[in-house]
Design an enzyme around this catalytic site. Structure first.
Site, mmCIF file in Angstrom:
data_model
loop_
_atom_site.group_PDB
_atom_site.id
_atom_site.type_symbol
_atom_site.label_atom_id
_atom_site.label_comp_id
_atom_site.label_asym_id
_atom_site.label_seq_id
_atom_site.Cartn_x
_atom_site.Cartn_y
_atom_site.Cartn_z
ATOM 1 N N THR A 140 -37.498 -68.347 2.036
ATOM 2 C CA THR A 140 -37.628 -68.299 3.490
ATOM 3 C C THR A 140 -38.944 -68.894 3.970
ATOM 4 O OG1 THR A 140 -38.500 -66.081 3.266
ATOM 5 C CG2 THR A 140 -36.209 -66.272 3.905
ATOM 6 N N GLY A 179 -41.829 -61.834 -1.873
ATOM 7 C CA GLY A 179 -42.541 -60.713 -2.481
ATOM 8 C C GLY A 179 -43.320 -61.169 -3.701
ATOM 9 N N GLU A 422 -31.164 -60.791 2.420
ATOM 10 C CA GLU A 422 -29.903 -61.166 1.762
ATOM 11 C C GLU A 422 -28.803 -61.414 2.791
ATOM 12 O OE1 GLU A 422 -29.850 -61.980 -1.271
ATOM 13 O OE2 GLU A 422 -31.830 -61.185 -1.753
#
Lengths: 662, 675
Positions: A140, A179, A422
């Site tokens: 992203t 992350g 997701e």
């Protein structure tokens, strides 16, 4: 010493909670093994630490990374390799929270396995397995999420040096959210638009080193950091990554499928449908997570409601347990039933995926599109419902629910991103809708459809027999789950048809297909929701016959009825408008819901005990198994950072001068 | 902006510095934004004063909230104390007075991020419950901050139900003192703001005992910390209750009392007094006190409930006009997410609700002003109605707005989850409003009790308060609408709301009666009907809100396009409510299935209409960027730059990660086994 109220509640249960735990775990043996793994973690002093609520974000990150390192080592030491067992171990270590190595273990390593060539695996896999390389998965961007094709990062091939030049050409193209990127990783798999020989070849994955091995400093041309504080996920260093003419060797593009040859020639991949499988798998995890997170919140709220006394039901009598109030039962028991429903749905998807993924390897993908479409909607349906349900549980705990010691704020902030990641939920619902509309159009074209959408086959028959609807009205038996499944099925059929017709009407008015789709999207989302709702009621009902113990079956049947009837009561408009139920029947349904609340009441505590959350994992003072809430709230509060000194420093800095001046 | 100064990063930013995607939204406004702001403020003069206050506060760096999202609980608390102290100075400097026109805007401008809010409650409770001597003694001290007060009512085991409090105050005639005690752990005072660290005094609510007889809950002024060095007084255990979802700047506290002795004069004794010999005397009417408590619920609606929803709408709608995602039509640019019907369906009903609630709040204030005048003339007839209204609307608005803020949060996708969006803290703060000043379910049941009483009175032909006279108008019938346009006629939908509200009250009343007649005990019958009673109370409030919105729109002057756009919002609010509660309206066939389809069609059409004015409609709320404190919601729409630059200021980016040396390094150097 167990709180007297909870002791009484447990003694009054009509069934043995362990038996229900076995069903949830998938067998007594699985329960035994889960508890064994749980004990490994809970009895290990290395995994103990101060209450996370009192730590700063940096400290929480530090604790998490410490535990993650130990976790990787101990998993190998204990030889735990089964994915489900790894999952248990991990969630006990991190108590259901995210951790900085999640992306390394969950995305970086698996992507290497599935998309790297043997040569690339030699170079990267073992170092990554040994954690010399820690990687993340950078997809992203600041300006782009769910719509992958919109990503802007570029990887331009330079045949002169046989390198890719990576660039973040705009501020919106900066990688954002991955992350483990902010502080932990030294590599990232970066998704970028590939340019070679002057042409854009679409999105491809590249292995990009981002930090210097040894010093951990960002490499020249790389700007990387933490994206700052979030609602939750304090343990996770979600990061940003900006690349300026950063060069990587040609061999760093993941080339198992697509390839760029040394001269820049692009070789197309064979098929990209395989990624469906991974998406289905991850969504099935989210459905399971919806069930677990809601179960945790229900456990806390229901135990606390059995311990908390408030006001009076009858003048002059002692204050009753708040669980005895109808309004409190009405808030909590439908959620309890929902948690059970989602458990069974999660297990169903996992099993179906296992069965089908066998077929994938054998080359039979015929069931995959339906499962893919169904899991998109179920991911959205369950995560939305659980998200709202967790908040409802917190609210049902009154003021104390608002304190971090209740544990529910933490469950909420950890869970709520699953409505977005997701695949954003509305987008997921529309994916399911696309499948439903496609199936509907097939039926209209005279074909038969199979699987969960086979009810659409009946639509053409109903049109020939207009009295069918009226005939159905009287046939619903509100105490029979199977009959209620039929009612949900009829509702789904009606709303899918309505959405399809509205879409057709828009298409007749407008040129653009996409415009028509957008103007119908509220209807389409509704259609998906009711389809998912039907599937859940159906799967829950199907589970009942598999339960052999009569006492357990009886109580689960009550939950199933409550789930189905509460859903009708809350969506009464749909059922009345479609002529499935009359208003007299709706009144009966409403009444029956309230009767079921009273029937379930004596088993409420046993039903949350069956979820079998260890206190350490639950992380809640209000939800403690022994119910000694107030003493422990006081003990907890005394550890608050504001209580470190008896007189806070601000007294000397601000208060005292103020008093002196005035 | 240095880092982004290069031309390629400035792409897409117009000359004015405003993102062209937002600039274009503003060019097409169908109404005067400034005109609407004036309407919301209640006149141009109010707008002027508000802006002047905001300007002064925001120019002062002490009040900056820029680093708020990075701060720990300790830092937040300290900042709040610092700001509170500084605010005293500022008010003095500016000549602002607590009873001046600026005052309501000050708290709003500092976004509530100051300490000593309970100090004000402490003062108010003394003013209301204290005798003239007590007021004369304590209020000047408190005004000069020579002491800092708090208000200790709730206990660990007791909240909304006051009679259940367990703290005791026993009168000792020999020393003329009250002896205060916390007899068990559940009796510990828990939650009072400013008490954990700041307060030197607090008003403690305790069960009064004289000569072994209990006289119920009474208020006592208790000193808890030394005025000299702030250490705890003998017999006092007090501290902070630990981290919460929000309100980190407030030191909510606990308090345990062990044989704490206070002089007889410290019981607030305007209404009740214990005389030196222990005689208990009650005097005057508590009704005014009761009215004051009720007023609090209404006074918090504007700042704590409606404004947060307005802010959340501003952030989410501006961001949705800037964020582009996927393509609506092949070959075009990615579409603004605000152009997706599903996004409109999430956000625009919240926008309409923000307006609806703003106007119903005005209605409540008028109702209370009238009530206040009557009460001053010793006429207490309107008290039950005021109590029912404050309870019901506090519950409905806080629940609706809390849900609305969360919808806005989730409508912003991943970035909404960042604290820098401003949305998580708006959400965690507003949701406390569902609990404080009365838990919502309990409040709705109080409203329901009033409705049931009024319904019975109406059936018996007795007079009932004005806001519920409609209950007497039971008339069966069907909705007369013939096509979807009919549902844009306010008479049609107001009638539908009224019908449903009456039906829910009357059917619940009937069921209660049936149960009681069939031999069920009264309290048990009540408990068995509570789910329906809550529904009836909500339907009543929803009906009043819709009706009031319609009446407000009718009274607006039809200039500058304001009335027209407000009419659209009113229609949207009303139809969205029917669409979302279809079952309630279909139930007795008042609205038919075919009519429900017309409502849905009209409702969806309205989304497209309001979409065009969505950005101007949030601009009219007139929030400054500083008050929004959001990377996503700023006026200029430069979302991504702001997010990037702000994130870089995060402490996590300013320090070398201590975790690296301690854990990551050994890990990366393959020394796993040595850990």
């Amino acid at each position: 010493m167990m709180n007297a109220d909870l002791r009484r509640e447990r003694a009054a249960a009509t069934f043995q909670p362990e038996l229900l735990t076995h069903i949830l775990d998938g067998g007594a043996e699985r329960t035994r093994r889960r508890k064994e793994i749980e004990a490994l973690v809970i009895n290990d002093p290395d995994f103990q630490h101060e209450d996370l609520n009192f730590l700063s974000r940096s400290q929480r990150y530090e604790q998490a990374i410490r535990k993650s390192s130990l976790m990787v080592m101990k998993l190998r030491e204990y030889g735990i390799a089964d994915p489900e067992e790894i999952y248990w171990f991990k969630s006990f270590v991190h108590r259901g929270r995210p951790e900085p190595l999640d992306l390394h273990l969950g995305m970086f390593l698996p992507t290497l396995l599935t998309q790297a060539t043997p040569e690339q695996q030699d170079r990267f896999f073992m170092p990554a397995w040994n954690l010399e390389i820690i990687g993340t998965y950078a997809q992203t961007e600041m300006g782009h999420g769910t719509h992958l094709r919109g990503l802007e990062t570029t990887a331009t091939y330079d045949p002169a040096t046989q390198e890719f030049i990576l660039n973040s050409p705009t501020v919106t193209s900066i990688k954002w959210w991955p992350g483990g990127l902010g502080k932990t990783s030294n590599h990232a798999i970066v998704l970028a638009q590939l340019y070679t020989q002057g042409q854009c070849k679409g999105l491809h994955a590249f292995i990009v080193p981002i930090r210097q091995l040894g010093t951990h400093e960002p490499l020249p041309g790389i700007t990387v950091g933490d994206i700052g504080p979030k609602f939750g996920y304090d343990e996770m260093d979600n990061g940003y990554l900006k690349m300026d003419n950063f060069r990587i060797p040609r061999e760093n593009m993941l080339m198992k499928y697509a390839q760029v040859e040394p001269d820049g020639t692009y070789v197309k991949p064979v098929s990209d449908k395989l990624t469906y499988g991974t998406m289905v798998f991850i969504r099935s995890l989210i459905v399971g997570d919806s069930a677990r997170s809601l179960s945790r919140a229900c456990t806390i709220a229901i135990r606390y409601s059995a311990v908390r006394h408030q006001s009076e039901l009858k003048a002059g009598e002692p204050e009753p347990q708040i669980l005895d109030y109808q309004t409190q039962q009405y808030k909590l028991f439908p959620l309890l039933a929902t948690a059970y429903a989602f458990h069974f749905v999660g297990a169903y998807i996992k099993d179906t995926y296992r069965r089908i993924s066998g077929d994938i390897n054998a080359g039979d993908l015929s069931e995959l599109p339906e499962l893919h479409a169904l899991t998109a909607g179920l991911k959205a349906f369950t995560s939305w419902t659980a998200n709202a349900g967790i908040e409802e549980c917190r609210m049902a705990c009154g003021g104390h629910g608002y304190s971090r010691c209740s544990g529910i704020p933490d469950i909420y902030v950890t869970f709520t991103p699953s409505c977005t990641y997701e695949g954003e939920n509305t987008v997921m619902m529309l994916q399911t809708a696309r499948f439903l509309i496609k199936s509907y159009n097939q039926v209209i074209a005279g074909q038969r459809v199979s699987g969960m959408v086979s009810y659409l086959n009946d639509l053409s028959r109903q049109r020939i027999q207009p009295q069918h609807v009226a005939a159905r009205t009287v046939s619903v038996r509100i105490n029979d789950p199977i009959s209620l499944v039929e009612a949900y099925k009829a509702r789904a059929a009606r709303l899918v048809e309505a959405a399809a017709k509205n879409l057709q009407a828009e298409l007749n008015h407008r040129k653009s297909k996409d415009d028509a789709w957008n103007r119908t999207s509220v209807d389409l989302v509704r259609a998906s929701e009711v389809h998912c709702h039907y599937v859940i009621v159906k799967l829950f009902t199907a589970k009942l016959s598999e339960i052999s113990n009569a006492a357990v079956r009886a109580v689960v049947t009550e939950l199933c009825l409550l789930y189905a009837l509460y859903g009708i009561s809350k969506n009464a408009g749909d059922f009345m408008q479609a002529g499935i139920l009359t208003d007299a029947q709706i009144t009966q349904v409403n009444q029956r819901v309230k009767e079921l609340l009273a029937i379930i009441r004596p088993n409420a505590v046993a039903l949350v005990d069956s979820f079998d959350f260890h206190d350490t994992h639950l992380g809640s003072v209000l939800g403690r198994y022994d119910g000694n809430v107030y003493e422990n709230m006081f003990e907890w509060a005394k550890k608050s950072p504001l209580n470190k000194t008896e007189v806070h420093e601000s007294f000397h800095k601000h208060l005292k001068p103020l008093q002196a001046k005035l | 902006m240095a880092l982004l100064g290069t031309s390629k990063y400035a792409q897409g930013i117009g000359l004015s510095g405003v993102n062209p995607d937002l600039a274009s939204e503003r060019q097409t406004a169908s109404f005067s934004v400034e005109g609407l702001t004036t309407v919301l403020d209640g006149g141009a003069e109010h707008t002027r004063v508000r802006r002047a206050v905001v300007e002064v506060i925001e120019r002062d760096p002490v009040f900056s909230r820029e680093n708020q999202y990075f701060q720990t609980q300790n830092e937040r608390y300290e900042a709040a104390v610092r700001k509170a102290v500084h605010l005293q100075k500022k008010m003095h400097e500016m000549g602002w007075r607590e009873d001046g026109p600026e005052f309501i805007y000050i708290y709003r401008a500092v976004a509530g991020d100051v300490a000593f809010l309970l100090h004000r409650v402490f003062m108010r409770s003394i003013s209301v419950l204290g005798s003239d001597e007590q007021v004369a003694k304590w209020i000047p001290l408190a005004t000069k901050h020579q002491l800092i007060g708090s208000y200790a009512q709730t206990e660990l085991g007791h909240g909304t139900y006051l009679q259940g409090l367990e703290t005791t105050a026993v009168f000792d005639t020999t020393t003329q003192e009250f002896i205060l005690n916390t007899p068990k752990i559940s009796a510990m005072k828990w939650w009072p703001g400013d008490m954990g660290r700041s307060a030197t005094h607090t008003v403690v609510f305790a069960q009064l005992y004289v000569h072994g007889k209990c006289y119920g809950v009474h208020p006592f002024i208790v000193q808890i910390r030394s005025l000299w060095d702030h250490s705890l007084c003998p017999g006092i255990t007090a501290g902070d209750i630990g981290p919460k979802m929000n309100f980190e700047h407030i030191d909510n506290g606990y308090l345990m009392l062990q044989n704490v002795r206070i002089p007889r004069e410290n019981m607030l004794n305007k209404f009740c007094e214990v005389q030196p010999d222990g005689t208990y005397v009650r005097r005057g009417s508590q009704k005014i006190n009761y009215f004051t408590m009720t007023t609090v619920r209404v006074s918090l609606l504007s700042d704590e409930v409606i404004l947060p929803l307005m802010k959340a709408c501003t952030i989410a709608i501006r961001y949705s006009a800037v964020r582009r995602q996927s393509k609506l039509n092949p070959g075009e640019k990615e579409a603004k997410i605000l152009d997706y019907q599903t996004q409109q369906e999430k956000l625009l009903p919240q926008l309409a609700a923000a307006y609806a609630f703003h106007f119903v709040n005005n209605y409540l204030h008028k109702l209370f002003d009238r009530g206040y005048k009557e009460i001053q003339e010793r006429n207490f007839n309107s008290l039950p109605e005021l109590h029912a209204s404050s309870s019901g609307f506090k519950a409905m608005l806080s629940q609706y707005c809390t849900a609305g803020v969360e919808i806005c949060l989730r409508a912003c996708g991943g970035h909404g989850y960042s604290l820098l969006s401003g949305l998580p803290s708006l959400y965690t703060k507003i949701l406390a409003s569902c609990i404080y000043e009365g838990e919502n379910t309990i409040l709705l049941l109080q409203t329901a009790r009033f409705l049931i009483k009024c319904f019975a009175a109406a059936s018996a032909g007795q007079p009932i308060p004005q806001s519920v006279t409609y209950l007497a108008a039971v008339k069966p019938g069907k909705c007369p609408a013939k096509n979807k346009l009919d549902f844009l006629n306010p008479d049609i939908y107001v009638e539908a709301y009224q019908h449903t509200a009456i039906r829910l009250s009357s059917s619940t009343a009937a069921k209660l009666q049936d149960l009681i007649q069939s031999g069920v005990k009264k309290h048990e019958a009540w408990n068995q009907c509570t789910v329906q009673l809550v529904q009836a109370a909500k339907a009543h409030c929803h009906y009043i809100t819709v009706k009031n919105f319609v009446e407000t729109v009718e009274k607006l002057e039809n200039n500058a396009g304001i009335q027209k756009i407000m009419k659209h919002l009113c229609d949207l609010f009303a139809l969205h409510g029917i669409f979302s509660n279809a079952g309630l309206f279909l139930h007795d066939g008042y609205i038919s299935g075919a009519q429900m389809d017309m409502i849905t069609a009209s409702y969806l059409d309205l989304l497209g209409v309001i979409r065009k004015d969505a950005v101007p409609l949030v601009d009219a709320f007139d929030f400054t960027d500083k008050s929004l404190n959001s990377a996503l919601g700023s006026y200029d729409g430069n979302v991504y730059q702001r997010l990037y630059e702000w994130a870089q200021k995060s402490p996590t980016n300013q320090q070398i990660s201590p975790a690296y040396e301690k854990y990551l390094r050994p890990l990366l150097h393959n020394k796993l086994s040595k850990l």
